[in-house]
Design a protein around this motif. Structure first.
Motif, PDB file in Angstrom:
ATOM      1  N   MET A   1     -29.908 -33.075 -74.271  1.00 17.06           N
ATOM      2  CA  MET A   1     -29.536 -33.734 -73.265  1.00 17.06           C
ATOM      3  C   MET A   1     -30.331 -34.589 -73.088  1.00 17.06           C
ATOM      4  N   SER A   2     -29.640 -35.932 -72.961  1.00 18.64           N
ATOM      5  CA  SER A   2     -30.868 -37.261 -72.116  1.00 18.64           C
ATOM      6  C   SER A   2     -31.282 -37.519 -70.770  1.00 18.64           C
ATOM      7  N   HIS A   3     -32.768 -37.750 -70.996  1.00 17.19           N
ATOM      8  CA  HIS A   3     -33.458 -37.709 -69.961  1.00 17.19           C
ATOM      9  C   HIS A   3     -33.916 -39.072 -69.177  1.00 17.19           C
ATOM     10  N   TYR A   4     -33.870 -38.905 -67.561  1.00 17.80           N
ATOM     11  CA  TYR A   4     -33.575 -39.934 -67.600  1.00 17.80           C
ATOM     12  C   TYR A   4     -34.595 -40.778 -66.521  1.00 17.80           C
ATOM     13  N   ASP A   5     -35.480 -41.655 -66.095  1.00 19.96           N
ATOM     14  CA  ASP A   5     -35.828 -41.842 -64.361  1.00 19.96           C
ATOM     15  C   ASP A   5     -34.986 -41.136 -63.440  1.00 19.96           C
ATOM     16  N   VAL A   6     -34.342 -41.881 -63.368  1.00 18.36           N
ATOM     17  CA  VAL A   6     -33.560 -41.658 -62.264  1.00 18.36           C
ATOM     18  C   VAL A   6     -31.583 -41.494 -63.167  1.00 18.36           C
ATOM     19  N   ALA A   7     -31.093 -40.649 -61.798  1.00 19.28           N
ATOM     20  CA  ALA A   7     -29.895 -40.428 -61.899  1.00 19.28           C
ATOM     21  C   ALA A   7     -29.874 -41.019 -60.460  1.00 19.28           C
ATOM     22  N   VAL A   8     -29.052 -42.807 -60.696  1.00 18.55           N
ATOM     23  CA  VAL A   8     -27.630 -43.112 -59.081  1.00 18.55           C
ATOM     24  C   VAL A   8     -26.853 -42.774 -59.228  1.00 18.55           C
ATOM     25  N   ARG A  27     -37.801 -49.406 -65.597  1.00 14.80           N
ATOM     26  CA  ARG A  27     -37.334 -47.791 -65.681  1.00 14.80           C
ATOM     27  C   ARG A  27     -36.039 -47.348 -66.360  1.00 14.80           C
ATOM     28  N   LYS A  28     -36.030 -45.847 -66.792  1.00 18.08           N
ATOM     29  CA  LYS A  28     -35.026 -45.315 -67.304  1.00 18.08           C
ATOM     30  C   LYS A  28     -34.066 -45.348 -66.382  1.00 18.08           C
ATOM     31  N   VAL A  29     -32.798 -45.364 -66.332  1.00 14.79           N
ATOM     32  CA  VAL A  29     -31.709 -44.948 -65.059  1.00 14.79           C
ATOM     33  C   VAL A  29     -30.351 -44.898 -65.895  1.00 14.79           C
ATOM     34  N   LEU A  30     -29.704 -44.225 -64.965  1.00 13.63           N
ATOM     35  CA  LEU A  30     -28.356 -43.643 -65.342  1.00 13.63           C
ATOM     36  C   LEU A  30     -27.401 -43.799 -64.424  1.00 13.63           C
ATOM     37  N   ILE A  31     -26.515 -45.019 -64.228  1.00 15.18           N
ATOM     38  CA  ILE A  31     -25.694 -45.355 -62.878  1.00 15.18           C
ATOM     39  C   ILE A  31     -24.583 -44.486 -63.393  1.00 15.18           C
ATOM     40  N   ILE A  32     -23.758 -43.363 -62.952  1.00 16.59           N
ATOM     41  CA  ILE A  32     -22.799 -42.557 -62.833  1.00 16.59           C
ATOM     42  C   ILE A  32     -21.559 -42.790 -61.863  1.00 16.59           C
ATOM     43  N   ASP A  33     -20.579 -43.545 -62.027  1.00 16.05           N
ATOM     44  CA  ASP A  33     -19.636 -44.358 -60.833  1.00 16.05           C
ATOM     45  C   ASP A  33     -18.095 -44.063 -61.513  1.00 16.05           C
ATOM     46  N   ALA A  34     -17.389 -43.655 -60.240  1.00 21.41           N
ATOM     47  CA  ALA A  34     -16.026 -42.715 -60.265  1.00 21.41           C
ATOM     48  C   ALA A  34     -15.299 -44.492 -60.093  1.00 21.41           C
ATOM     49  N   GLY A  35     -15.923 -45.269 -59.116  1.00 22.07           N
ATOM     50  CA  GLY A  35     -15.140 -46.232 -59.428  1.00 22.07           C
ATOM     51  C   GLY A  35     -13.922 -46.320 -57.969  1.00 22.07           C
ATOM     52  N   LEU A  36     -14.066 -45.474 -57.308  1.00 16.74           N
ATOM     53  CA  LEU A  36     -13.502 -46.042 -55.790  1.00 16.74           C
ATOM     54  C   LEU A  36     -14.226 -46.568 -54.539  1.00 16.74           C
ATOM     55  N   PRO A  71     -31.708 -54.005 -70.273  1.00 15.87           N
ATOM     56  CA  PRO A  71     -32.284 -52.538 -71.599  1.00 15.87           C
ATOM     57  C   PRO A  71     -31.888 -51.331 -70.825  1.00 15.87           C
ATOM     58  N   THR A  72     -32.677 -51.077 -69.921  1.00 11.90           N
ATOM     59  CA  THR A  72     -33.285 -49.745 -69.085  1.00 11.90           C
ATOM     60  C   THR A  72     -32.031 -48.951 -68.631  1.00 11.90           C
ATOM     61  N   VAL A  73     -31.135 -50.243 -68.584  1.00 17.05           N
ATOM     62  CA  VAL A  73     -29.531 -49.326 -67.815  1.00 17.05           C
ATOM     63  C   VAL A  73     -28.079 -48.545 -68.008  1.00 17.05           C
TER      64      VAL A  73
END
Ligand SMILES: Cc1cc2nc3c(=O)[nH]c(=O)nc-3n(C[C@H](O)[C@H](O)[C@H](O)COP(=O)(O)OP(=O)(O)OC[C@H]3O[C@@H](n4cnc5c(N)ncnc54)[C@H](O)[C@@H]3O)c2cc1C
Length: 295
Positions: A1-8, A27-36, A71-73
């Motif tokens: 499983m991938s680990h991030y500092d923050v999931a936005v 910081r290591k960030v994952l943005i999750i976006d459905a685009g609506l 690069p961390t996003v």
């Protein structure tokens, strides 16, 4: 499983503004976006300093490209289906069946508008039917304006909109102004029409139950808003009730009632805009970073 500092979760104005601050703190960030995005129905966005009159989609595309240059996003284009856990150990399940872990969560998932059920209204939403006078009132060029009531809350529109054009309030069976309200409407020059609305036609033409057709430059109404995702509820965040719908209760630093979960933008406001979402997002970003630095 991938680990991030923050999931936005939510990568529009608020989520990208939060991500930018975190990216600049490496910081290591994952943005999750459905685009609506909420304003996807409108061709232009107004009132956001420096971007006035641009396409709302172009503003987001440019912002996303700038944030993803760090690069961390990284970004997942899709939905976060569920989330649970606690500070330093949140798990988020994505629509592709995978899961990720994050030490903090920023919820920026926005709201959805539930429009009055009048034939022809939904098709004109964002083009000829609006909710925000500051966003779209000016472009009506002082023309005639209709306010379609959803309840007593529509007094607000009916008293504001004369600053943008000659205004008629259609009570449409939703409420009857009392004597004091009638006087207030008259003082602002707002006309009142109590015949029910059958449909909207043409650009912004209101067809009444008695067959009359009244043409306007634009129509305003107040949709009920609901959070676009159940994540805040799943995580146990406290909500507040506003006149148009519920929203996540946050501190001035944008932290929700759940330790380690921050919220920003329309999701965490009684009423929002692009500028306010960006401001709230920036605050959520620095506040989340602060909580990572000082446990
Ligand atoms: C018709 C219309 C016109 C408008 N015009 C203007 C204007 O001219 N000027 C102005 O300032 N404001 C305008 N607004 C208001 C503006 O759209 C909002 O204030 C703004 O979009 C809020 O930004 P946000 O980032 O909080 O949410 P949004 O922009 O709504 O973005 C939320 C994002 O989260 C995503 N999301 C939701 N759930 C999930 C999930 N589970 N997983 C992953 N992603 C998820 C959504 O798909 C979306 O991309 C308008 C609104 C409407 C309805």
């Amino acid at each position: 499983m991938s680990h991030y500092d923050v999931a936005v979760i939510g990568g529009s104005y608020a989520g990208l503004a939060a991500s930018l601050q975190l990216a600049r703190a490496r910081r290591k960030v994952l943005i999750i976006d459905a685009g609506l995005r909420r304003n996807r129905f409108a061709a232009t966005s107004h009132g956001f300093l420096g971007q006035d009159g641009r396409s709302p989609g172009e503003i987001v595309e440019q912002a996303r490209a700038q944030v993803l240059a760090y690069p961390t996003v990284t970004i997942h284009h899709g939905r976060a289906e569920s989330a649970r856990g606690e500070k330093n150990d949140f798990s988020i399940w994505l629509d592709d069946g995978t899961a990720v872990q994050a030490r903090r969560l920023v919820l920026a998932t926005g709201v959805s508008d539930i429009l009055p059920e009048i034939p022809g209204l939904a098709e004109r939403w964002g083009r000829h039917v609006f909710h925000c006078p500051y966003c779209h009132g000016y472009e009506l060029n002082g023309g005639r304006i209709a306010v379609i009531a959803v309840g007593e809350v529509s007094m607000h529109h009916a008293l504001m909109l004369p600053d943008w054009g000659d205004t008629t309030l259609f009570t449409n069976g939703r409420f009857t102004p009392d004597r004091q309200q009638t006087e207030a409407l008259a003082a602002r020059g707002t006309h009142v029409e109590s015949t029910s609305i059958s449909a909207l036609e043409g650009e912004a033409e209101i067809v009444l139950a008695d067959g009359r057709r009244l043409a306007f430059a634009g129509v305003f109404t107040a949709p009920t808003t609901v959070p676009s995702s159940p994540l805040a509820e799943q995580l146990g965040c406290a909500f507040k009730d506003g006149p148009l719908g519920r929203y996540v209760d946050v501190s001035p630093m944008m932290e929700s009632s759940v330790n380690g979960v921050f919220a920003c933008g329309d999701l965490a406001r009684m009423a929002g805009s692009v500028s306010i979402a960006v401001g709230d997002g920036a605050m959520a970003g620095v506040s989340t970073h602060r909580s990572l630095m000082f446990e």
